[in-house]
Design a protein around this motif. Structure first.
Motif, PDB file in Angstrom:
ATOM      1  N   LEU A 179       9.461  11.082 -13.108  1.00 29.54           N
ATOM      2  CA  LEU A 179       9.025   9.815 -12.543  1.00 29.54           C
ATOM      3  C   LEU A 179       9.828   9.205 -11.824  1.00 29.54           C
ATOM      4  N   ALA A 180      11.215   8.730 -12.703  1.00 29.21           N
ATOM      5  CA  ALA A 180      12.136   8.178 -12.042  1.00 29.21           C
ATOM      6  C   ALA A 180      12.994   8.688 -10.769  1.00 29.21           C
ATOM      7  N   LEU A 181      12.980   9.949 -11.043  1.00 31.41           N
ATOM      8  CA  LEU A 181      13.800  10.487  -9.849  1.00 31.41           C
ATOM      9  C   LEU A 181      12.701  10.441  -8.429  1.00 31.41           C
ATOM     10  N   LEU A 182      11.711  10.767  -8.817  1.00 28.95           N
ATOM     11  CA  LEU A 182      10.782  10.986  -7.445  1.00 28.95           C
ATOM     12  C   LEU A 182      10.496   9.383  -6.979  1.00 28.95           C
ATOM     13  N   GLU A 183      10.611   8.455  -7.710  1.00 28.86           N
ATOM     14  CA  GLU A 183      10.200   6.919  -7.142  1.00 28.86           C
ATOM     15  C   GLU A 183      11.606   6.706  -6.489  1.00 28.86           C
ATOM     16  N   TYR A 184      12.839   6.910  -7.145  1.00 29.38           N
ATOM     17  CA  TYR A 184      13.900   6.521  -6.416  1.00 29.38           C
ATOM     18  C   TYR A 184      14.154   7.264  -5.076  1.00 29.38           C
ATOM     19  N   ILE A 185      13.704   8.493  -5.082  1.00 26.29           N
ATOM     20  CA  ILE A 185      13.840   9.264  -3.689  1.00 26.29           C
ATOM     21  C   ILE A 185      12.723   8.767  -2.849  1.00 26.29           C
ATOM     22  N   ARG A 194      21.770   1.762  -4.321  1.00 26.79           N
ATOM     23  CA  ARG A 194      22.034   1.259  -5.648  1.00 26.79           C
ATOM     24  C   ARG A 194      20.834   0.605  -6.345  1.00 26.79           C
ATOM     25  N   LEU A 195      20.583  -0.579  -5.186  1.00 25.15           N
ATOM     26  CA  LEU A 195      19.669  -1.373  -5.647  1.00 25.15           C
ATOM     27  C   LEU A 195      18.367  -1.108  -6.118  1.00 25.15           C
ATOM     28  N   ILE A 196      17.904   0.002  -5.344  1.00 25.05           N
ATOM     29  CA  ILE A 196      16.536   0.839  -5.392  1.00 25.05           C
ATOM     30  C   ILE A 196      16.788   1.474  -6.931  1.00 25.05           C
ATOM     31  N   LEU A 197      17.967   2.135  -7.047  1.00 27.99           N
ATOM     32  CA  LEU A 197      18.052   2.796  -8.430  1.00 27.99           C
ATOM     33  C   LEU A 197      18.049   1.982  -9.580  1.00 27.99           C
ATOM     34  N   LYS A 206       0.889  -1.235  -0.018  1.00 32.61           N
ATOM     35  CA  LYS A 206       0.080   0.016   0.093  1.00 32.61           C
ATOM     36  C   LYS A 206       0.722   1.246  -0.015  1.00 32.61           C
ATOM     37  N   GLN A 207       2.044   1.312   0.886  1.00 31.97           N
ATOM     38  CA  GLN A 207       2.930   2.567   0.948  1.00 31.97           C
ATOM     39  C   GLN A 207       3.748   2.575  -0.493  1.00 31.97           C
ATOM     40  N   ALA A 208       4.079   1.605  -1.084  1.00 29.28           N
ATOM     41  CA  ALA A 208       4.836   1.410  -2.245  1.00 29.28           C
ATOM     42  C   ALA A 208       3.906   2.005  -3.505  1.00 29.28           C
ATOM     43  N   LEU A 209       2.561   1.561  -3.403  1.00 32.37           N
ATOM     44  CA  LEU A 209       1.756   2.220  -4.506  1.00 32.37           C
ATOM     45  C   LEU A 209       1.344   3.566  -4.446  1.00 32.37           C
ATOM     46  N   SER A 210       1.571   4.318  -2.991  1.00 32.66           N
ATOM     47  CA  SER A 210       1.398   5.563  -2.712  1.00 32.66           C
ATOM     48  C   SER A 210       2.602   6.377  -3.375  1.00 32.66           C
ATOM     49  N   ILE A 211       3.832   5.756  -3.115  1.00 31.25           N
ATOM     50  CA  ILE A 211       4.834   6.481  -3.506  1.00 31.25           C
ATOM     51  C   ILE A 211       4.853   6.405  -5.086  1.00 31.25           C
ATOM     52  N   VAL A 212       4.470   5.533  -5.773  1.00 33.99           N
ATOM     53  CA  VAL A 212       4.371   5.573  -7.162  1.00 33.99           C
ATOM     54  C   VAL A 212       3.363   6.493  -7.923  1.00 33.99           C
ATOM     55  N   PHE A 213       2.292   6.441  -7.077  1.00 32.41           N
ATOM     56  CA  PHE A 213       1.051   7.482  -7.535  1.00 32.41           C
ATOM     57  C   PHE A 213       1.345   8.963  -7.335  1.00 32.41           C
ATOM     58  N   TYR A 214       2.144   9.015  -6.127  1.00 28.52           N
ATOM     59  CA  TYR A 214       2.527  10.604  -5.901  1.00 28.52           C
ATOM     60  C   TYR A 214       3.611  10.836  -6.703  1.00 28.52           C
ATOM     61  N   SER A 215       4.484  10.134  -7.515  1.00 26.17           N
ATOM     62  CA  SER A 215       5.375  10.352  -8.292  1.00 26.17           C
ATOM     63  C   SER A 215       4.806  10.528  -9.870  1.00 26.17           C
ATOM     64  N   GLY A 216       3.856   9.930 -10.027  1.00 24.88           N
ATOM     65  CA  GLY A 216       2.906   9.782 -11.166  1.00 24.88           C
ATOM     66  C   GLY A 216       2.215  11.128 -11.447  1.00 24.88           C
ATOM     67  N   ALA A 217       1.604  11.683 -10.206  1.00 21.43           N
ATOM     68  CA  ALA A 217       1.029  12.756 -10.028  1.00 21.43           C
ATOM     69  C   ALA A 217       1.524  14.046 -10.596  1.00 21.43           C
ATOM     70  N   ILE A 218       2.905  14.087  -9.831  1.00 23.13           N
ATOM     71  CA  ILE A 218       3.711  15.225  -9.875  1.00 23.13           C
ATOM     72  C   ILE A 218       4.468  15.371 -11.193  1.00 23.13           C
ATOM     73  N   SER A 219       4.608  14.124 -11.910  1.00 24.41           N
ATOM     74  CA  SER A 219       5.330  14.161 -13.248  1.00 24.41           C
ATOM     75  C   SER A 219       4.224  14.450 -14.144  1.00 24.41           C
ATOM     76  N   TYR A 220       2.948  14.254 -13.891  1.00 20.00           N
ATOM     77  CA  TYR A 220       2.048  14.276 -14.912  1.00 20.00           C
ATOM     78  C   TYR A 220       1.885  15.879 -15.776  1.00 20.00           C
ATOM     79  N   PRO A 221       2.220  17.128 -14.958  1.00 17.66           N
ATOM     80  CA  PRO A 221       2.200  18.163 -15.927  1.00 17.66           C
ATOM     81  C   PRO A 221       3.307  18.158 -16.853  1.00 17.66           C
ATOM     82  N   PHE A 222       4.416  17.445 -16.951  1.00 20.68           N
ATOM     83  CA  PHE A 222       5.314  17.374 -18.034  1.00 20.68           C
ATOM     84  C   PHE A 222       4.577  17.023 -19.144  1.00 20.68           C
TER      85      PHE A 222
END
Length: 220
Positions: free
Chosen positions: A171-177, A188-191, A127-143
């Motif tokens: 998207l990649a940057l935000l997911e990594y952070i 490094r594994l996360i990246l 659930k927390q992982a999905l939250s990170i991905v969708f926050y990242s997706g939302a913030i990258s959508y304006p691009f």
């Protein structure tokens, strides 16, 4: 002996924290200090990423559609209550379709990334992982919207095909952070997991997008 906190009181406190979160400031943090933003998100002091994604993308897409009608002069040529209502309904429909399309696209990316991180023996709440991905997706959508706006302003004279993939960078940057803050070890594994996921999304984005558009157009 100190007693355990009551679950009802804890849930009430969590709800108050979520309601008191300044989401405009949170959005600002995502663009200026994403690490601080994810500390707020991962601590549970903000709504789940899926909820944020739906609301944020819906608002952006709705006003983008209104801007398209305004830019094309529809509001001036057919200025009436019925035409304004029709345009608003079209904008609502467009926003809903975009939410469904990109929700599925980001969900596919989330599944791939979560599976890769599981293979790397990371343990975390899905659930927390999905939250990170969708926050990242939302913030990258304006691009993505920026590319559409550039097309309209230039009357499609500028080749922007390669710019359509631009959103994959934030998207990649935000997911990594976000995952680095959540997991804390072996960045490094996360990246590597994030980069592999984004590479797969890059290769499959257009076919998946066109397929979803065809299916949803048939439904709606």
């Amino acid at each position: 002996m100190e007693g355990k906190p009551d679950n009802g009181i804890q849930k009430s406190a969590d709800s108050e924290n979520i309601c008191s979160t300044d989401y405009l400031h949170l959005i600002y943090l995502f663009y200026r200090h994403p690490a601080k933003a994810f500390k707020i998100v991962n601590s549970g002091r903000a709504v789940h990423g899926i909820v944020f994604f739906v609301l944020f993308v819906f608002i952006l897409q709705f006003f983008y559609c209104i801007w398209c009608y305004y830019f094309s002069g529809i509001f001036y040529v057919f200025l009436s209550i019925s035409s304004i209502l029709t345009d608003a309904i079209h904008a609502l429909r467009s926003a809903l379709l975009v939410i469904i399309e990109y929700s599925l696209i980001f969900l596919i990316g989330a599944v791939i990334l979560i599976l890769l991180l599981r293979i790397m023996r990371y343990r975390f709440p899905v659930k927390q992982a999905l939250s990170i991905v969708f926050y990242s997706g939302a913030i990258s959508y304006p691009f993505i919207l920026l590319v559409y706006i550039l097309n309209i302003v230039s009357n499609y004279m500028i080749k922007t095909d390669f710019l359509f993939y631009l959103f994959l960078v934030p998207l990649a940057l935000l997911e990594y952070i976000g995952f680095k803050d959540l997991l804390g070890t072996k960045p490094r594994l996360i990246l590597a997991g994030v980069l592999i996921t984004v590479a797969i999304q890059y290769l499959t984005l257009i076919p998946v997008y066109l397929y979803l558009q065809g299916v949803l157009s048939g439904i709606f």
